[in-house]
Design an enzyme around this catalytic site. Structure first.
Site, short mmCIF file in Angstrom:
data_model
loop_
_atom_site.label_atom_id
_atom_site.label_comp_id
_atom_site.label_asym_id
_atom_site.label_seq_id
_atom_site.Cartn_x
_atom_site.Cartn_y
_atom_site.Cartn_z
N GLU A 208 42.50 36.73 44.70
CA GLU A 208 41.51 37.99 44.88
C GLU A 208 41.29 38.69 46.25
O GLU A 208 40.19 39.38 46.51
CB GLU A 208 40.88 37.81 43.78
N GLU B 243 45.93 34.83 35.80
CA GLU B 243 44.28 34.63 35.32
C GLU B 243 44.49 35.70 33.42
O GLU B 243 43.79 36.39 34.13
CB GLU B 243 43.64 34.84 35.90
C1 GAL Z 1 38.44 36.21 38.74
C2 GAL Z 1 38.52 34.88 39.93
C3 GAL Z 1 38.36 33.66 38.72
C4 GAL Z 1 37.51 33.05 38.47
C5 GAL Z 1 37.33 34.65 37.52
C6 GAL Z 1 36.11 34.47 36.43
O1 GAL Z 1 38.28 37.15 39.13
O2 GAL Z 1 39.80 34.89 40.30
O3 GAL Z 1 38.26 32.77 40.60
O4 GAL Z 1 36.14 33.29 39.05
O5 GAL Z 1 37.41 35.93 38.18
O6 GAL Z 1 34.81 34.91 36.40
#
Ligand code: GAL
Length: 681
Positions: free
Chosen positions: A148, A314
């Site tokens: 990110e 994700e």
């Molecule tokens: C995303 C990130 C993850 C985790 C997730 C939940 O933005 O890539 O590593 O932090 O959010 O906060």
């Protein structure tokens, strides 16, 4: 993965958070739940390089061998989002700084800058080691670079950033004279007489209002720095990786030209989808989002414009939150499945959940994964099993394209200039929101298309209607693309504040809308923000009162062909033109003097008869989202998604089968709360 042949499920996994004795059963349980891919290692620099210059591969070799043994495919990450304490302590110049020049210390993540030669050397070294050592491992199917980029912050103020910015400006403008002209430094005595005087934004008196043209250039520079930072890793990976391995990163964040990044450095982009941001409490206040989790579709459509082939790295699977903020509710029964299909409906062929098991320690101990701390099966894992079974039923949709006949144009110059300039930036977000919501409710799928001087990111000829809400900065090249589109029969819709700025964000001496004057056949004679105390503003269009929010351009037809369709009512410019129609070649340009609120867009949909592909086939309530994917052989997959806790009644005018339940849908049919249908004729 993402080969157009299969829709696959994955999960984010952190073997370093668990005792090794759990690994095998974790991988086996994942498989039993339909998960064939894991993403690992994005925060694990210490495990690769526990001290400066000493590499150790025992940990990841062991994990990867086990993954291969279990038949699990691995997306392996470069760990550069979290430089280790030994590095930042010894070389503090690698740290990012805030606008006051104070370093951002170790303890969170993304605490580094992207320009320090020292940091870039460490990055090169660790990535080179990882690429060389691991790329031949049979378990690895692809690479994620960093994590990110520009998420925790998109602002950079380290000493090395100032230096690199100076170099960037030197290269771009050559002489201080050119630079001073382009940056409008004659204003407030900001003229530079030596390159050393040039800096990124720093603390200024009052509201941190730095020179606006420098701010636009600063954002272009940050984007270049981010692409350079990812690009240097991609170059190393390309040197070592097997041809069958892909390179991606997970986004999508601001102040980075994601289109260029994807085109130049990646095989495809992945998106991190957290729909429950719609319901989170921030400082005990719920941020109201009228379409709630359905608003994530906005970002999915944006990601599709960056990368027509894309996945979700994700996907939210549990309640989200850090210990310090973001207190989100648990996904309701059905929402994990709904959100998976939301991503697929908008074009994703890979959905990877965040995360396998909730971490029992650290800042993210409340960012729940599929499993809770207790590691027992639960309703979320049961829902995942059902989701997997359903995904298997629509494998024919893999590789298919999302259908859209309407395009909304965006571009980075206006987005970045608008982050500073409140006289057009917020209007753009309001209009994009208006178009998104009205089209969503009317079941009219659309694409975002990015515009730059090399052309639109998708051929405009693919679309019946193209909307460029506020093309404030415009160039001759971009005007030419719009002209060709309309001359060939397209319908172009423009909003207020168009065409009055050049590429530096300055306002040339020409009647508005500047370069767009010929296409629109008009001038802007006067303009005003609509103050909060003003009466509600309307235009009268086809005898109806249609809202003209936030800002009004008072238009004046100039070309003979230009016709007034609607006039303002309710302010000192009562009766003045608010909406014009100008035929251009075989097409037509509509110039609207205001911002596009949801109700306004609905009026455009009605008047221009912009059709939904559901017309005549399905009657759908507003609360149900429609998205259609079309396979190469013409097979259509019609996704219907109910985001509400209430049943929703749809009507099918012919018998269509739902691939998920096997039911034949004919006449009225009740969708259950949070349910999904995938219909096929
Ligand atoms: C995303 C990130 C993850 C985790 C997730 C939940 O933005 O890539 O590593 O932090 O959010 O906060």
């Amino acid at each position: 993965m993402l080969d157009g042949k299969k829709i696959e499920l994955g999960v984010c996994y952190y073997p370093e958070h668990w005792d090794k004795s759990l690994w095998k059963s974790d991988l086996e349980r994942m498989k039993a739940h339909g998960i064939s891919v894991v993403r690992v290692a994005e925060f694990a620099w210490n495990l690769f390089e526990p001290e400066e210059g000493r590499f150790d591969d025992a940990f990841w070799d062991e994990f990867l061998d086990l993954a291969a043994e279990c038949g699990t495919q691995v997306i392996f990450c470069t760990p550069t989002a979290t430089p280790p304490a030994w590095l930042t302590e010894k070389y503090p110049e690698v740290l990012n700084c805030d606008i006051y020049g104070h370093p951002v210390y170790h303890g969170l993540r993304k605490h580094h800058n992207m320009t320090s030669p020292v940091y870039l050397d460490f990055v090169r070294r660790v990535v080179e080691h990882i690429a060389e050592h691991y790329s031949c491992h049979p378990a690895i199917i692809g690479w994620q670079i960093d994590n990110e980029v520009n998420c925790e912050t998109a602002a950079y103020h380290a000493e090395s950033d100032h230096t690199a910015f100076r170099e960037y400006m030197k290269k771009k403008y050559g002489t201080l004279e050119n630079l001073n002209r382009a940056m409008g430094t004659v204003f407030w005595n900001q003229t530079y007489t030596d390159w050393e005087e040039i800096h990124l934004s720093r603390n200024t008196l009052g509201a941190n209002s730095n020179n606006p043209h420098m701010m636009l250039e600063e954002r272009r520079f940050i984007s270049e720095a981010a692409i350079g930072y990812i690009g240097l890793q991609a170059e190393i990976l390309r040197k070592y990786k097997r041809p069958d391995q892909f390179i991606t990163t997970n986004g999508v964040f601001s102040v980075i030209d994601n289109h260029k990044l994807t085109r130049d450095e990646l095989d495809f982009m992945t998106y991190d989808s957290y729909p429950n941001f719609a319901f989170g409490l921030e400082n005990n206040k719920l941020q109201p989002r009228s379409l709630r989790d359905r608003e994530t579709s906005f970002n999915l459509i944006k990601t599709r414009s960056i990368s027509s082939r894309f996945g979700i790295m994700e996907q939210q699977s549990g309640p989200g939150g850090w210990n310090t903020r973001m207190c989100q509710p648990a996904p309701k029964p059905g929402q994990l499945r709904l959100w998976t299909f939301q991503s697929i409906a908008h074009g994703a062929d890979f959905v990877s959940y965040f995360r396998w098991r909730t971490c029992a320690l650290g800042t993210e101990m409340y960012w729940h994964g599929l499993l809770n701390y207790d590691n027992r099966d639960n309703r979320r894992t049961a829902e995942l099993k059902r989701t997997y079974a359903d995904v298997e039923k629509i494998q024919g949709a893999a590789g298919s394209r999302v259908l859209a006949k309407v395009a909304v144009l965006c571009d980075y110059d206006n987005e970045w200039d608008g982050m500073e300039d409140k006289w057009h930036g917020p209007l753009r977000w309001q209009s994009m929101d208006g178009w998104f919501k009205a089209l969503e409710r009317a079941h009219i799928p659309f694409d975002f298309v990015n515009m730059d001087d090399n052309g639109p990111s998708a051929p405009l000829e693919n679309y019946d209607v193209v909307v460029y809400p506020h093309a404030t900065i415009i160039t001759e090249a971009r005007t030419a693309y719009l002209k060709t589109y309309t001359e060939n029969g397209g319908t172009l819709i423009l909003g207020c504040r168009s065409g009055y700025k050049d590429i530096h964000g300055q306002c040339p001496m020409a009647p508005m809308p500047g370069l767009l004057a010929e296409l629109t056949g008009c001038t802007v004679e006067d303009f005003t923000f609509i103050g909060p105390a003003d009466e509600p503003e309307y235009m009268i269009w086809n005898d109806k009162r249609v809202p003209v929010p936030t800002f009004n351009d008072i238009l004046q037809p100039v070309a003979e062909s230009c016709e007034v369709l609607a006039t303002y009512a309710g302010n000192y410019y009562d009766g003045a033109p608010a909406l014009l129609k100008n035929p251009v070649g075989k097409g037509v340009v509509y110039t609207f003097g205001a911002v596009f609120g949801e109700e306004t867009v609905q009026a455009f949909i009605d008047a221009l008869q912009i059709a939904s592909p559901a017309d005549g086939v399905l009657d759908l309530p507003e609360a149900v989202e429609l998205s259609i994917r079309v396979a190469e052989d013409g097979t259509r997959y019609t996704f219907l998604l109910n985001y509400t806790a209430q049943p929703q009644v749809i009507t099918a005018h012919k018998a269509i089968s739902d691939l998920l339940s096997g039911a034949s849908v004919s006449g009225t049919y009740t969708m259950q709360p949070y349910d999904v249908l995938v219909l096929q004729d």
